[in-house]
Design a protein around this motif. Structure first.
Motif, PDB file in Angstrom:
ATOM      1  N   LEU A   1     -28.831 -17.245  -1.300  1.00 54.83           N
ATOM      2  CA  LEU A   1     -28.035 -16.013  -1.711  1.00 54.83           C
ATOM      3  C   LEU A   1     -27.797 -15.120  -0.703  1.00 54.83           C
ATOM      4  N   GLU A   2     -28.586 -14.825   0.234  1.00 54.09           N
ATOM      5  CA  GLU A   2     -28.364 -14.103   1.233  1.00 54.09           C
ATOM      6  C   GLU A   2     -27.169 -14.411   2.207  1.00 54.09           C
ATOM      7  N   GLU A   3     -27.008 -15.817   2.067  1.00 55.00           N
ATOM      8  CA  GLU A   3     -25.669 -16.316   3.062  1.00 55.00           C
ATOM      9  C   GLU A   3     -24.528 -16.648   2.113  1.00 55.00           C
ATOM     10  N   ARG A   4     -24.546 -16.268   1.051  1.00 53.96           N
ATOM     11  CA  ARG A   4     -23.545 -16.762   0.046  1.00 53.96           C
ATOM     12  C   ARG A   4     -22.119 -16.134  -0.076  1.00 53.96           C
ATOM     13  N   PHE A   5     -22.424 -14.709   0.394  1.00 51.34           N
ATOM     14  CA  PHE A   5     -20.917 -13.884   0.243  1.00 51.34           C
ATOM     15  C   PHE A   5     -20.567 -13.624   1.699  1.00 51.34           C
ATOM     16  N   LEU A   6     -19.307 -13.862   2.033  1.00 50.62           N
ATOM     17  CA  LEU A   6     -18.788 -13.375   3.141  1.00 50.62           C
ATOM     18  C   LEU A   6     -17.464 -12.463   2.847  1.00 50.62           C
ATOM     19  N   PHE A   7     -17.649 -11.202   3.393  1.00 52.29           N
ATOM     20  CA  PHE A   7     -16.261 -10.333   3.138  1.00 52.29           C
ATOM     21  C   PHE A   7     -15.526  -9.943   4.393  1.00 52.29           C
ATOM     22  N   ARG A   8     -14.231  -9.598   3.995  1.00 48.22           N
ATOM     23  CA  ARG A   8     -13.415  -9.175   5.125  1.00 48.22           C
ATOM     24  C   ARG A   8     -12.582  -8.070   4.242  1.00 48.22           C
ATOM     25  N   GLN A   9     -12.275  -6.872   4.924  1.00 49.93           N
ATOM     26  CA  GLN A   9     -11.436  -5.721   4.389  1.00 49.93           C
ATOM     27  C   GLN A   9      -9.928  -6.022   4.683  1.00 49.93           C
ATOM     28  N   VAL A  10      -9.020  -6.116   3.836  1.00 52.29           N
ATOM     29  CA  VAL A  10      -7.627  -6.124   4.210  1.00 52.29           C
ATOM     30  C   VAL A  10      -7.056  -4.941   4.476  1.00 52.29           C
ATOM     31  N   ASN A  11      -6.567  -4.785   5.634  1.00 55.92           N
ATOM     32  CA  ASN A  11      -5.807  -3.711   6.085  1.00 55.92           C
ATOM     33  C   ASN A  11      -4.363  -3.268   5.276  1.00 55.92           C
ATOM     34  N   PRO A  12      -4.137  -1.996   4.676  1.00 50.80           N
ATOM     35  CA  PRO A  12      -4.620  -0.847   5.219  1.00 50.80           C
ATOM     36  C   PRO A  12      -5.976  -0.686   4.502  1.00 50.80           C
ATOM     37  N   LYS A  13      -6.758  -0.069   5.079  1.00 47.96           N
ATOM     38  CA  LYS A  13      -8.310   0.329   4.571  1.00 47.96           C
ATOM     39  C   LYS A  13      -8.045   0.960   3.102  1.00 47.96           C
ATOM     40  N   GLN A  14      -7.357   2.026   3.031  1.00 47.05           N
ATOM     41  CA  GLN A  14      -7.193   2.938   1.885  1.00 47.05           C
ATOM     42  C   GLN A  14      -6.603   2.256   0.526  1.00 47.05           C
TER      43      GLN A  14
ATOM     44  N   ALA B   1       0.815  -1.067   0.025  1.00 49.05           N
ATOM     45  CA  ALA B   1       0.054   0.102   0.074  1.00 49.05           C
ATOM     46  C   ALA B   1       0.888   1.302  -0.186  1.00 49.05           C
ATOM     47  N   LYS B   2       2.338   1.284   0.800  1.00 47.68           N
ATOM     48  CA  LYS B   2       2.919   2.279   0.826  1.00 47.68           C
ATOM     49  C   LYS B   2       3.989   2.389  -0.553  1.00 47.68           C
TER      50      LYS B   2
ATOM     51  N   SER C   1       5.012  -8.836  -9.645  1.00 49.51           N
ATOM     52  CA  SER C   1       6.566  -8.495  -9.955  1.00 49.51           C
ATOM     53  C   SER C   1       6.550  -8.574 -11.502  1.00 49.51           C
ATOM     54  N   SER C   2       5.486  -8.974 -12.224  1.00 50.72           N
ATOM     55  CA  SER C   2       5.616  -8.939 -13.588  1.00 50.72           C
ATOM     56  C   SER C   2       4.861  -7.739 -14.197  1.00 50.72           C
ATOM     57  N   VAL C   3       3.898  -7.334 -13.509  1.00 50.63           N
ATOM     58  CA  VAL C   3       3.103  -6.049 -14.060  1.00 50.63           C
ATOM     59  C   VAL C   3       2.773  -5.234 -12.629  1.00 50.63           C
ATOM     60  N   PRO C   4       3.713  -4.104 -12.375  1.00 52.57           N
ATOM     61  CA  PRO C   4       3.661  -3.542 -11.214  1.00 52.57           C
ATOM     62  C   PRO C   4       2.366  -2.509 -11.283  1.00 52.57           C
ATOM     63  N   SER C   5       1.290  -3.148 -11.736  1.00 50.48           N
ATOM     64  CA  SER C   5       0.133  -2.169 -11.578  1.00 50.48           C
ATOM     65  C   SER C   5      -1.233  -3.085 -11.073  1.00 50.48           C
ATOM     66  N   ILE C   6      -2.196  -2.603 -10.537  1.00 51.87           N
ATOM     67  CA  ILE C   6      -3.231  -3.220  -9.824  1.00 51.87           C
ATOM     68  C   ILE C   6      -4.585  -2.447 -10.031  1.00 51.87           C
ATOM     69  N   HIS C   7      -5.626  -3.015 -10.273  1.00 54.07           N
ATOM     70  CA  HIS C   7      -6.744  -2.149 -10.144  1.00 54.07           C
ATOM     71  C   HIS C   7      -7.174  -1.494  -8.787  1.00 54.07           C
ATOM     72  N   SER C   8      -8.077  -0.241  -9.020  1.00 56.07           N
ATOM     73  CA  SER C   8      -8.382   0.550  -7.975  1.00 56.07           C
ATOM     74  C   SER C   8      -8.996  -0.135  -6.694  1.00 56.07           C
ATOM     75  N   VAL C   9      -9.818  -1.105  -7.197  1.00 54.44           N
ATOM     76  CA  VAL C   9     -10.637  -2.132  -6.279  1.00 54.44           C
ATOM     77  C   VAL C   9     -10.024  -3.530  -6.417  1.00 54.44           C
ATOM     78  N   LEU C  10      -9.600  -4.163  -5.511  1.00 53.20           N
ATOM     79  CA  LEU C  10      -9.145  -5.580  -5.647  1.00 53.20           C
ATOM     80  C   LEU C  10     -10.014  -6.532  -4.644  1.00 53.20           C
ATOM     81  N   VAL C  11     -10.434  -7.574  -5.257  1.00 51.04           N
ATOM     82  CA  VAL C  11     -11.477  -8.621  -4.395  1.00 51.04           C
ATOM     83  C   VAL C  11     -10.621  -9.905  -4.764  1.00 51.04           C
TER      84      VAL C  11
ATOM     85  N   ARG D   1      -7.926  -0.545  -0.411  1.00 49.14           N
ATOM     86  CA  ARG D   1      -9.238  -0.999  -0.988  1.00 49.14           C
ATOM     87  C   ARG D   1      -8.950  -2.365  -1.683  1.00 49.14           C
ATOM     88  N   MET D   2      -8.766  -3.135  -0.578  1.00 48.03           N
ATOM     89  CA  MET D   2      -8.518  -4.674  -1.051  1.00 48.03           C
ATOM     90  C   MET D   2      -9.434  -5.523   0.044  1.00 48.03           C
TER      91      MET D   2
END
Length: 809
Positions: free
Chosen positions: A620-633, A565-566, A596-606, A635-636
């Motif tokens: 469907l209501e129980e299908r998706f489980l999320f967790r945000q990877v720190n640091p928050k900014q 992130a830094k 390491s091959s392509v030093p670029s990543i999209h603005s939101v990574l899931v 956006r992974m």
């Protein structure tokens, strides 16, 4: 077992499974409490894992198969009628070849009565008592079959070979882990031994895979023996021409599989009903015309006398007698389309009486014409009914074949979702019956197998020798798995378990031994085919597991993500990237390899993990489980998408929309949790210092619905002392949430890219020769000749970005 210590008021709080939508309700309840009486620490919320936020949200009463007790009798009668056409085609057409498969010649008419007695009590013991009243109860939320038994065991005992179990999975409605509390000590001891023994885990898996392989073998043998026996009614044709006609019918049968069994629909049931009516009336006609005294076969003495007089020859004839219950496993395997009362009603009231009349009538005919045993069924038909019966017999044979072919498709679909079969295309052919699928590759493989068997054997008797081994092997495996379920899950008296094993296990092993006696006469075919299929499934699952363990042991550290992130050298480009992995925890090694091959990543990574649970369906209501990877900014996000083995995987457009909606919901809930935790510091209880979470607080309430959790938390709040005031959401915080959601939506609008790992799996240089053969050659061959992951998910080629890696396992 050691009893848990009682929880003090200071230790009480939210358990780890409280959902975020319940947090809002709790906050409203807190506001109603007088501030003087509040004694609650919102720091307890920190123990809520964000992967748990979506879990347990749906009431269990709205999920899964409809409860049998809630179904009206009208619905049950309708399902019972439909089941006649789908389930009983195989066992219903057995009268075509049972007596001819048992006798080559009849030297003593007493043998006819003895064989009839054995047929009667075989029908009573195995289909009626074992399956209809015992095995059907071992269903997995309404689904049956070998893999349903395995998934049921895996859900209660950690015997799965892939270590991807998560506590969050148990909050899914269909997990339904309520079990009787009696004999708990015995059950826990057995469970502990199973979980500690790697050998036992492997043995249970192998037994399940062998049963699956035998069912697939049935998909080859059932069409051959049913169609060839039915065509045998054309006496004018030589045996060679009968084989040619049968081959033509088989080709036509497999060519129409792509349309699905639902296209035929209700026409199946009337045809099989007419078939049962015909064989019943013909049976009664022969019974009263020729020799009604064969009914003395209901006395088991005549079965015992048959063995006394015939000895070894009587034991060898059991292979033909066993053919009277081929297709019994379909009652359990096709249970997902119906319900238990419907199967019990249709078999007890229609199928069982019709079969008894048919076999009794044939026995009566053979008492007078023992020389006609080679073609008993057609010879005993009255002349006016001959051709109508022949036409119905052909149609019934096709339906019987259709049922086993569909069963083979369904069980391969289940094994595929559990990582036990190479990737193949699964087409869901019916919106009405979710379990009805079509698999093109398997369909053509079964067609080739049927044509080869049809022309190589060319005789129903020889095919029957092979057929019996496949069917009885599945029954023995079912007995073993149900016995384990009785021990660990049902927790019934040990006396009943011993009785179950002694009666049904010994009977089925006796039949298996008699069928194995005919190994050289055709019995080798199902064993060889099952051996090949079992090896394919074992090789695939072994490397699948080793690959998962490799990724688990080499996952990315949290420090790497912070440094990433830094890192100013990493460019963020507009759009959303979905990085697919099989890991359900952590970030896969494929990410740093890509950067390491392509030093670029999209603005939101899931980071997306497709996970198959050992249950039939996930809402469907129980299908998706999320967790945000720190640091928050950065956006992974990590996302686990859970499917049951009967769920249909959506297309990319629908999947992307569902993921976006669930991600936005997660952001809102996650912000609420952060706001509560950051604005309210932990308080001391009665001024005794900082509150430290107790291990006892982490106990999971597996079977609680959201309403029950709300009642439990409210009762604790009312019994507590003071609680700090709950912070309210400010306009600035709400604006932050909406800004984050708009950012995610904008990334989605720029386009979604799928990052797929193209991992080549090879054995380590110092591995054994066997391991190198399995990994470098067998697995590599299967992987190259079956479908790739993106084809399974129907991802457009223009959205795929592949990342190549080599895994040494």
């Amino acid at each position: 077992m050691e009893a848990p210590e009682p929880m003090s008021h200071a230790d009480r709080g939210y358990e780890s499974e409280v959902e975020m939508d319940e947090v809002g309700k709790i906050k409203e309840e807190v506001k109603k409490i007088d501030p003087k009486d509040r004694k609650w620490s919102w720091a307890k919320l920190r123990r809520i894992d964000s992967l748990n936020l979506e879990a347990g949200r749906v009431s269990m009463s709205t999920h899964g198969h409809q409860s049998n007790s809630k179904m009206s009798w009208l619905t049950t009668f309708s399902l019972a009628f439909q089941s006649i056409g789908v389930v009983y085609g195989d066992i219903g057409t057995s009268p075509l070849y049972v007596f001819s498969g048992t006798f080559s010649t009849i030297n003593d008419t007493r043998d006819v009565v003895g064989v009839l007695s054995l047929i009667i009590y075989t029908l009573v013991l195995i289909p009626m008592i074992k399956y209809v009243f015992i095995v059907l109860q071992a269903n997995d939320n309404g689904d049956g079959g070998t893999f349903a038994l395995y998934s049921l065991i895996c859900r209660h005992v950690k015997v799965g070979l892939i270590p991807n179990q998560q506590p969050e999975d148990r909050t899914v409605s269909n997990y339904n882990l309520e079990t009787p509390s009696r004999r708990l000590n015995r059950s826990e001891k057995v469970k502990e031994k199973l979980e500690r023994s790697t050998v036992t885990k492997i043995l249970i898996f192998l037994v399940t895979v062998m049963g699956t392989s035998m069912v697939i073998g049935d998909g080859v043998l059932t069409p051959c023996i049913s169609v060839l026996s039915a065509v045998g009614g054309i006496h004018q044709l030589s045996l060679h021409k009968q084989v040619l006609v049968s081959g033509g019918i088989l080709v036509l049968l497999f060519m129409v599989q792509r349309y699905g069994t639902d296209k035929v629909g209700f026409s199946f049931a009337p045809i099989i009903m007419i078939w049962f009516m015909f064989i019943s009336l013909i049976g009664l006609y022969n019974l009263f015309k020729h020799d009604v005294t064969v009914l003395r076969a209901f006395n088991p003495y005549y079965a015992i006398d048959y063995f006394k007089r015939n000895g070894h020859q009587g034991w060898a004839s059991l292979g033909g007698i066993f053919l009277c219950i081929t297709g019994t496993e379909a009652m359990f395997a096709d249970l997902g389309h119906f319900n238990v009362p419907a199967i019990q009603l249709s078999f007890s009231c229609i199928v069982f009486p019709a079969l008894l009349m048919a076999y009794s009538g044939q026995a009566a005919y053979l008492m007078k014409f023992p020389q006609n045993v080679g073609n008993t069924f057609y010879d005993c038909i009255p002349s006016p009914f001959y051709w109508p019966t022949f036409v119905i017999a052909i149609m019934a044979a096709i339906i019987a074949s259709q049922a086993m072919i569909s069963g083979a498709f369904a069980i391969i679909s289940q094994s595929l979702s559990l990582g036990c079969f190479p990737r193949v295309k699964v087409v869901h052919t019916s919106a009405k019956y979710e379990g009805q699928v079509y698999i093109p590759e398997v369909n053509y493989a079964l067609l080739i197998g049927c044509i080869v068997v049809n022309f190589a054997f060319g005789d129903p008797i020889k095919i029957g020798n092979a057929y019996g081994i496949a069917v009885v092997s599945v029954m023995v495996i079912t007995t073993c798995l149900v016995t384990l379920i009785m021990l660990v899950i049902w927790k019934i008296r040990i006396l009943w378990i011993i009785l179950f094993v002694l009666v049904f296990g010994s009977l089925e092993i006796l039949y298996l031994s008699a069928n194995l006696y005919k190994f050289i006469k055709g019995g080798w075919f199902p064993i060889v085919s099952a051996f090949v299929l079992t090896n394919i499934m074992v090789v695939w699952h072994y490397v699948y597991r080793e690959r998962y363990l490799y990724e688990l042991n080499n996952k990315v550290s949290s420090e790497y993500v912070h440094d990433l992130a830094k890192n100013p050298g990493i460019n963020r480009i507009p759009g959303m990237a979905l990085l697919y992995t099989e890991l359900v925890e952590g970030v896969p090694q494929i990410l740093p390899h890509f950067l390491s091959s392509v030093p670029s990543i999209h603005s939101v990574l899931v980071v997306v993990s497709i996970k198959n649970l050992p249950i039939s369906k996930v809402m469907l209501e129980e299908r998706f489980l999320f967790r945000q990877v720190n640091p928050k900014q950065f956006r992974m996000f990590r996302c686990v998408v859970r499917y049951g083995y009967n769920d249909v995987m959506e297309g990319p457009t629908e999947f992307e929309q569902q993921l976006l909606e669930r991600l936005k919901e997660f952001i809102r809930n996650e912000q609420l949790l952060i706001e509560v935790a950051e604005n309210d510091q932990p308080t001391a209880v009665n001024g005794s210092g900082p509150l430290v979470p107790s291990r006892k607080d982490n106990r999971v309430h597996m079977n609680e619905s959201p309403t029950q959790q709300m009642d439990r938390v409210s009762s604790r709040m009312s019994s507590s002392g003071s609680i700090r005031s709950v912070p309210t959401t400010t306009q600035q915080e709400q604006a932050t949430v909406e800004e984050e959601i708009k950012f995610v939506e904008a990334a989605m609008d720029h386009g979604v890219v799928y990052l797929l790992g193209e991992a080549e799996v090879v054995a380590k240089p110092h591995s054994s020769i066997l391991k190198k053969i399995v990994v470098n050659h067998a697995y590599s061959f299967l992987r190259k000749n079956f479908r790739q992951g993106e084809k399974m998910m129907a991802i457009p080629r223009g959205k795929i970005l592949r990342v190549g890696m080599t895994y040494e396992i």
